[in-house]
Design a protein around this motif. Structure first.
Motif, short mmCIF file in Angstrom:
data_model
loop_
_atom_site.label_atom_id
_atom_site.label_comp_id
_atom_site.label_asym_id
_atom_site.label_seq_id
_atom_site.Cartn_x
_atom_site.Cartn_y
_atom_site.Cartn_z
N ASN A 38 0.75 -1.19 0.07
CA ASN A 38 0.13 0.10 -0.10
C ASN A 38 0.72 1.25 0.17
OD1 ASN A 38 -2.34 -1.59 0.05
ND2 ASN A 38 -2.37 -1.65 2.01
N ASP A 42 1.26 6.00 -5.00
CA ASP A 42 0.14 6.66 -4.85
C ASP A 42 -0.61 5.96 -6.10
OD1 ASP A 42 0.78 7.99 -2.73
OD2 ASP A 42 1.65 9.73 -3.59
N LYS A 43 0.00 6.15 -7.14
CA LYS A 43 -0.83 5.34 -8.61
C LYS A 43 0.18 4.65 -9.39
CE LYS A 43 -3.80 6.48 -12.16
NZ LYS A 43 -3.54 6.86 -13.49
N GLN A 46 0.29 1.87 -15.20
CA GLN A 46 -1.06 0.72 -15.80
C GLN A 46 -0.60 -0.61 -15.74
OE1 GLN A 46 -3.16 2.22 -19.07
NE2 GLN A 46 -4.92 2.14 -18.15
#
Length: 66
Positions: A38, A42-43, A46
């Motif tokens: 986690n 953050d992102k 893809q």
């Protein structure tokens, strides 16, 4: 090509990011710790997937980095 990176430390994360620059690569990162996963991104890009399921990380991988 599916590539698995075992470990989510500085080396594993850097390697995964470098490998993800080639759009054809599907990168699977594995870490033993959900908390660590986690905290990684953050992102994430893809084409990077993150898991703590080792079997899932290894299935159909063409390359595995330890």
């Amino acid at each position: 090509m599916k590539i698995t990176v075992i470990g989510s430390g500085a080396y594993g994360t850097s390697l995964a990011l470098m490998l993800s620059k080639k759009e054809n690569n599907e990168i699977m990162m594995w870490s033993h710790s959900n908390k660590k996963l986690n905290d990684l991104f953050d992102k994430p890009p893809q084409n990077i997937k993150i898991t703590n399921d080792l079997e899932q990380a290894l299935i159909d991988s063409k390359l595995i980095f330890l």
